[in-house]
Design a protein around this motif. Structure first.
Motif, PDB file in Angstrom:
ATOM      1  N   LYS A  26       0.849  -1.188   0.000  1.00 29.45           N
ATOM      2  CA  LYS A  26       0.000   0.000   0.000  1.00 29.45           C
ATOM      3  C   LYS A  26       0.890   1.244   0.000  1.00 29.45           C
ATOM      4  O   LYS A  26       1.817   1.335   0.807  1.00 29.45           O
ATOM      5  CB  LYS A  26      -0.896  -0.010   1.242  1.00 29.45           C
ATOM      6  CG  LYS A  26      -1.896  -1.158   1.210  1.00 29.45           C
ATOM      7  CD  LYS A  26      -2.712  -1.217   2.464  1.00 29.45           C
ATOM      8  CE  LYS A  26      -3.846  -2.209   2.394  1.00 29.45           C
ATOM      9  NZ  LYS A  26      -3.611  -3.425   1.608  1.00 29.45           N
ATOM     10  N   ASP A  45      -2.728   4.117  12.224  1.00 29.88           N
ATOM     11  CA  ASP A  45      -1.624   3.160  12.288  1.00 29.88           C
ATOM     12  C   ASP A  45      -1.614   2.531  13.682  1.00 29.88           C
ATOM     13  O   ASP A  45      -1.174   3.158  14.642  1.00 29.88           O
ATOM     14  CB  ASP A  45      -0.288   3.852  11.996  1.00 29.88           C
ATOM     15  CG  ASP A  45       0.869   2.872  12.073  1.00 29.88           C
ATOM     16  OD1 ASP A  45       0.623   1.671  12.332  1.00 29.88           O
ATOM     17  OD2 ASP A  45       2.022   3.295  11.888  1.00 29.88           O
ATOM     18  N   GLY A 378      -5.390  -8.454   7.873  1.00 29.92           N
ATOM     19  CA  GLY A 378      -4.796  -7.177   7.448  1.00 29.92           C
ATOM     20  C   GLY A 378      -5.739  -6.413   6.521  1.00 29.92           C
ATOM     21  O   GLY A 378      -6.006  -5.217   6.733  1.00 29.92           O
ATOM     22  N   PHE A 382      -7.821  -2.959   7.365  1.00 28.17           N
ATOM     23  CA  PHE A 382      -7.570  -1.789   6.512  1.00 28.17           C
ATOM     24  C   PHE A 382      -8.900  -1.241   5.969  1.00 28.17           C
ATOM     25  O   PHE A 382      -9.144  -0.031   6.004  1.00 28.17           O
ATOM     26  CB  PHE A 382      -6.641  -2.166   5.360  1.00 28.17           C
ATOM     27  CG  PHE A 382      -6.324  -0.999   4.470  1.00 28.17           C
ATOM     28  CD1 PHE A 382      -5.476   0.008   4.911  1.00 28.17           C
ATOM     29  CD2 PHE A 382      -6.893  -0.884   3.214  1.00 28.17           C
ATOM     30  CE1 PHE A 382      -5.203   1.109   4.115  1.00 28.17           C
ATOM     31  CE2 PHE A 382      -6.623   0.213   2.415  1.00 28.17           C
ATOM     32  CZ  PHE A 382      -5.774   1.211   2.860  1.00 28.17           C
ATOM     33  N   TRP A 387      -4.589   0.319  10.104  1.00 27.78           N
ATOM     34  CA  TRP A 387      -3.462  -0.470   9.593  1.00 27.78           C
ATOM     35  C   TRP A 387      -2.974  -1.375  10.723  1.00 27.78           C
ATOM     36  O   TRP A 387      -2.353  -0.932  11.697  1.00 27.78           O
ATOM     37  CB  TRP A 387      -2.355   0.478   9.116  1.00 27.78           C
ATOM     38  CG  TRP A 387      -1.062  -0.174   8.729  1.00 27.78           C
ATOM     39  CD1 TRP A 387       0.164   0.071   9.275  1.00 27.78           C
ATOM     40  CD2 TRP A 387      -0.859  -1.160   7.705  1.00 27.78           C
ATOM     41  NE1 TRP A 387       1.112  -0.709   8.661  1.00 27.78           N
ATOM     42  CE2 TRP A 387       0.519  -1.473   7.689  1.00 27.78           C
ATOM     43  CE3 TRP A 387      -1.704  -1.815   6.806  1.00 27.78           C
ATOM     44  CZ2 TRP A 387       1.066  -2.406   6.814  1.00 27.78           C
ATOM     45  CZ3 TRP A 387      -1.151  -2.757   5.931  1.00 27.78           C
ATOM     46  CH2 TRP A 387       0.213  -3.027   5.946  1.00 27.78           C
ATOM     47  N   ARG A 389      -1.702  -5.694  11.357  1.00 32.09           N
ATOM     48  CA  ARG A 389      -1.315  -6.909  10.611  1.00 32.09           C
ATOM     49  C   ARG A 389      -1.271  -8.086  11.561  1.00 32.09           C
ATOM     50  O   ARG A 389      -0.956  -7.950  12.734  1.00 32.09           O
ATOM     51  CB  ARG A 389       0.085  -6.754  10.002  1.00 32.09           C
ATOM     52  CG  ARG A 389       0.185  -5.590   9.085  1.00 32.09           C
ATOM     53  CD  ARG A 389       1.223  -5.694   8.025  1.00 32.09           C
ATOM     54  NE  ARG A 389       2.535  -6.104   8.472  1.00 32.09           N
ATOM     55  CZ  ARG A 389       3.518  -6.397   7.628  1.00 32.09           C
ATOM     56  NH1 ARG A 389       3.327  -6.333   6.326  1.00 32.09           N
ATOM     57  NH2 ARG A 389       4.700  -6.747   8.060  1.00 32.09           N
TER      58      ARG A 389
END
Ligand SMILES: Cc1ncc(COP(=O)(O)O)c(C=O)c1O
Length: 423
Positions: A26, A45, A378, A382, A387, A389
């Motif tokens: 991304k 984030d 993930g 998103f 964000w 993971r």
């Protein structure tokens, strides 16, 4: 869109990624506060760019610190030369450590900081005429970096580095520290017995204090560190704390080891040292360690290591400002507040796919039974605005200290909804 991104980035080799799979990175267009702008969409984030960002992105005070230094000079070698930002930062780190760890060797990444700690501890014993003390005591579920020395002290079986084990230096591994008092007693007894027989070959014990991160998110209590200190003293081996991930308030104290009663002989920090702006690490030693290298007319006792960009002045200026912000704004408290929200939101959450939930300071981890169950996490998060993971069998959040309560709750909502959607 996916194909276009793959074509545009065809000259990039991505880390930890099978690029042959259906993989599409991304593109970040902007970053501000706790948010990243990707394809015109702002997302939180939740993992602080690999746990390094403390104050958020594009922070005006950090930007200013960088600009002021850049107009003076961007870099000079530290060999034979020195500069004010390095002097001031070394003083500040020593003062945070209570003056006991008072010599700072700078490098450019956590892994190199760890290499320095390994080499220092081995040469320490050479300089003390005990050249057989070359082995490290390490723990399963540990992760200390990707360079060769760091790989050799990271979990040899379950880690991503296991394919390299044939070429790595062999050290001694023990079970990951347990929080269960009975199991813990047994583990320490095993270590005690081992050291009683083999201490003549052991240079140091190395551990990530309180939270073993990338090797398996194992959490344990501070008194484990006190017991390790006791064993280190009893058997004359050095004690190294790797605070690359846990440093800079993330566990609720400036360094995680501050929650214990003791100090290590060597401390390594990195990641959050510059607030997540630039690569910089510090390997900080006690006077006892330093004195073993310090002697008139004995060049062979000097430490032969010096990364080109060690103590880069831009990075040091950022670190000084970052520490000032973290201290002035009481980031330990901020992370403890995040811990409270994570506990409220996650601690009681259960689902058949979930094996366990662990929270410490600004670190919230959900472990699942099967890693295949978090494969789409993930993309899911998103699309929901964060964000995050998954890796191995974990999904986790480690947000910047400045994150607002509603954003923490948004992250935990996304994590929980992911599982609830799987019912
Ligand atoms: C505990 C610990 N030590 C060392 C490292 C290596 O740091 P770097 O990635 O800056 O080389 C990491 C990175 O995640 C880490 O978590």
């Amino acid at each position: 869109m996916k194909k276009e991104m793959m074509r545009r980035t065809e000259h990039i080799w991505y880390p930890y990624t099978q690029m042959g799979d259906n993989f599409s990175p991304k593109l970040v267009e902007e970053a501000k506060g706790v948010n990243l702008k990707i394809n015109g969409q702002w997302v939180i984030d939740g993992i602080s760019s690999w746990w390094s960002v403390l104050h958020g992105y594009n922070h005006h005070s950090l930007n200013d610190a960088l600009k002021i230094q850049i107009d003076k000079f961007s870099h000079v070698m530290i060999g034979g030369l020195i500069h004010e930002p390095a002097i001031e930062l070394a003083k500040s780190l020593s003062s945070i450590c209570g003056g006991l760890l008072n010599r700072v060797f700078f490098s450019d990444s956590g892994s190199v900081g760890i290499e320095v700690a390994i080499k220092l501890s081995i040469q320490y014993w050479m300089n003390k005429k005990k050249p057989n003390k070359t082995k490290m005591i390490c723990f399963k579920k540990s992760y200390h970096g990707d360079t060769t020395g760091a790989m050799s002290i990271s979990d040899p079986e379950d880690s991503m580095h296991h394919i390299f084990s044939p070429i790595l230096m062999k050290h001694h591994f023990f079970e990951a520290p347990s929080s269960d008092p009975d199991i813990k007693q047994g583990q320490l007894k095993t270590l005690d017995v081992f050291l009683s027989k083999r201490h003549e070959e052991i240079a140091a014990i190395i551990i990530e204090p309180l939270v073993q991160c990338a090797g398996g998110f194992n959490f344990f209590e501070a008194d484990y560190l006190d017991d390790l200190r006791y064993l280190s003293d009893k058997y004359n081996v050095l004690l190294i704390y790797d605070e690359v991930a846990t440093g800079f308030c993330r566990t609720g104290s400036f360094f995680a080891y501050h929650q214990s009663k003791t100090e290590p002989d060597i401390l390594v920090c990195g990641k959050g040292l510059t607030g997540g702006y630039l690569g910089l690490a510090a390997t900080i030693t006690s006077d006892k360690v330093f004195r073993a290298f310090y002697e008139k007319s004995k060049p062979e006792k000097a430490f032969m290591h010096g990364p080109t960009f060690m103590g880069n002045p831009l990075a040091c200026s950022l670190a000084i400002k970052s520490i000032e912000l973290a201290t002035k704004n009481n980031y330990s408290d901020k992370f403890l507040k995040i811990q409270k929200i994570l506990e409220e939101e996650l601690a009681g959450f259960t689902h058949s796919l979930i094996k366990g939930i662990r929270i410490k300071g600004g670190i919230g981890v959900i472990e699942v039974h099967n890693k295949s169950d978090i494969e789409g996490f993930g993309d899911y998060s998103f699309n929901r605005g964060a964000w995050l993971r998954g890796f191995e069998s974990f999904i986790y959040t480690m947000p910047p200290a400045i994150i607002e309560e509603h954003d923490v709750r948004k992250i935990t909502r996304i994590m929980k909804d992911y599982f609830l959607g799987k019912k």
